[in-house]
Scaffold this motif. Structure first.
Motif, mmCIF file in Angstrom:
data_model
loop_
_atom_site.group_PDB
_atom_site.id
_atom_site.type_symbol
_atom_site.label_atom_id
_atom_site.label_comp_id
_atom_site.label_asym_id
_atom_site.label_seq_id
_atom_site.Cartn_x
_atom_site.Cartn_y
_atom_site.Cartn_z
ATOM 1 N N ASP A 90 -3.793 40.147 12.558
ATOM 2 C CA ASP A 90 -3.168 41.275 14.132
ATOM 3 C C ASP A 90 -4.412 40.481 15.169
ATOM 4 O O ASP A 90 -5.811 41.312 15.009
ATOM 5 N N ILE A 91 -4.376 40.354 16.601
ATOM 6 C CA ILE A 91 -5.388 40.179 17.678
ATOM 7 C C ILE A 91 -5.049 41.324 18.094
ATOM 8 O O ILE A 91 -3.578 41.759 18.765
ATOM 9 N N GLN A 92 -6.066 42.058 18.421
ATOM 10 C CA GLN A 92 -6.456 42.945 19.571
ATOM 11 C C GLN A 92 -7.307 42.727 20.510
ATOM 12 O O GLN A 92 -8.833 41.659 19.979
ATOM 13 N N THR A 93 -7.087 42.884 21.758
ATOM 14 C CA THR A 93 -7.952 42.764 22.905
ATOM 15 C C THR A 93 -8.226 43.856 23.888
ATOM 16 O O THR A 93 -7.622 44.454 23.317
ATOM 17 N N GLU A 94 -9.527 43.666 23.783
ATOM 18 C CA GLU A 94 -10.252 44.796 23.869
ATOM 19 C C GLU A 94 -11.170 44.737 25.097
ATOM 20 O O GLU A 94 -11.685 43.801 25.528
ATOM 21 N N MET A 95 -11.007 45.469 26.846
ATOM 22 C CA MET A 95 -12.100 45.230 27.363
ATOM 23 C C MET A 95 -13.209 46.259 27.613
ATOM 24 O O MET A 95 -13.273 46.720 26.900
ATOM 25 N N PRO A 96 -14.367 44.900 27.617
ATOM 26 C CA PRO A 96 -15.785 45.505 27.935
ATOM 27 C C PRO A 96 -15.109 47.205 28.696
ATOM 28 O O PRO A 96 -15.346 46.783 29.983
ATOM 29 N N GLY A 97 -16.082 47.769 28.150
ATOM 30 C CA GLY A 97 -16.430 49.093 28.717
ATOM 31 C C GLY A 97 -15.034 50.029 28.444
ATOM 32 O O GLY A 97 -15.203 50.982 29.195
ATOM 33 N N ASP A 98 -13.996 49.398 27.534
ATOM 34 C CA ASP A 98 -13.125 50.185 27.567
ATOM 35 C C ASP A 98 -12.486 49.965 26.220
ATOM 36 O O ASP A 98 -10.589 50.009 25.833
ATOM 37 N N GLU A 99 -12.788 49.716 25.134
ATOM 38 C CA GLU A 99 -12.605 49.682 23.947
ATOM 39 C C GLU A 99 -12.865 50.632 23.145
ATOM 40 O O GLU A 99 -12.856 51.752 23.520
ATOM 41 N N SER A 100 -11.824 50.449 22.493
ATOM 42 C CA SER A 100 -10.884 52.156 22.160
ATOM 43 C C SER A 100 -11.513 52.514 20.316
ATOM 44 O O SER A 100 -12.647 51.513 19.925
ATOM 45 N N ALA A 101 -11.105 53.861 19.862
ATOM 46 C CA ALA A 101 -12.539 53.816 18.799
ATOM 47 C C ALA A 101 -12.474 53.260 17.654
ATOM 48 O O ALA A 101 -13.289 53.008 16.800
ATOM 49 N N ASP A 102 -11.484 53.262 17.593
ATOM 50 C CA ASP A 102 -11.195 51.975 16.311
ATOM 51 C C ASP A 102 -12.157 50.434 16.053
ATOM 52 O O ASP A 102 -12.789 50.436 15.360
ATOM 53 N N PHE A 103 -12.113 49.942 17.611
ATOM 54 C CA PHE A 103 -13.237 49.406 17.451
ATOM 55 C C PHE A 103 -14.454 49.421 17.429
ATOM 56 O O PHE A 103 -15.388 48.854 16.346
ATOM 57 N N TRP A 104 -15.133 50.739 17.652
ATOM 58 C CA TRP A 104 -16.494 51.370 17.768
ATOM 59 C C TRP A 104 -16.856 51.766 16.150
ATOM 60 O O TRP A 104 -17.849 51.647 15.418
ATOM 61 N N ARG A 105 -15.838 52.301 15.818
ATOM 62 C CA ARG A 105 -15.429 52.508 14.039
ATOM 63 C C ARG A 105 -15.881 50.985 13.072
ATOM 64 O O ARG A 105 -16.510 50.975 11.854
ATOM 65 N N ALA A 106 -15.122 49.988 13.223
ATOM 66 C CA ALA A 106 -15.503 48.943 12.660
ATOM 67 C C ALA A 106 -17.218 48.573 13.051
ATOM 68 O O ALA A 106 -17.101 47.989 12.300
#
Length: 103
Positions: free
Chosen positions: A15-31
């Protein structure tokens, strides 16, 4: 590149997810271990000294000497490496200080 890895190594099951710098999701930071899912309060600081100058790479040609290997350094004009410096019949070692490449 992520799509290529997914296709070749993961058999299209990733499952590929794209995060833009400065606009990361909460799941990104939880990881990354933040339980609240919030970005760090302090901005991420650069860890490179502003006076840092990378070491110049050194190119060596491997030759057979009298019972031992010789490693004469190849002159790199203007400090720029080019494939024209390499001979197909020779072996070369490129010392980039942190990485070593053999050709």
């Amino acid at each position: 590149m992520a799509e290529k890895i997914n296709k070749n190594e993961r058999k299209n099951k990733a499952d590929i997810q794209t995060e833009m710098p400065g606009d990361e999701s909460a799941d990104f930071w939880r990881a990354f271990g933040d339980n609240d899912g919030l970005p760090p309060a302090e901005p991420i600081a650069e860890h490179v000294d502003p006076d840092f100058v990378p070491a110049a790479p050194r190119l060596y040609q491997v030759r057979l000497g009298m019972g031992y290997l010789e490693l004469p350094q190849v002159e790199v004009p203007h400090g720029k490496l080019a494939n024209t410096l390499l001979n197909n019949r020779s072996v070369y070692i490129l010392d980039c200080y942190l990485d070593v490449f053999v050709w």
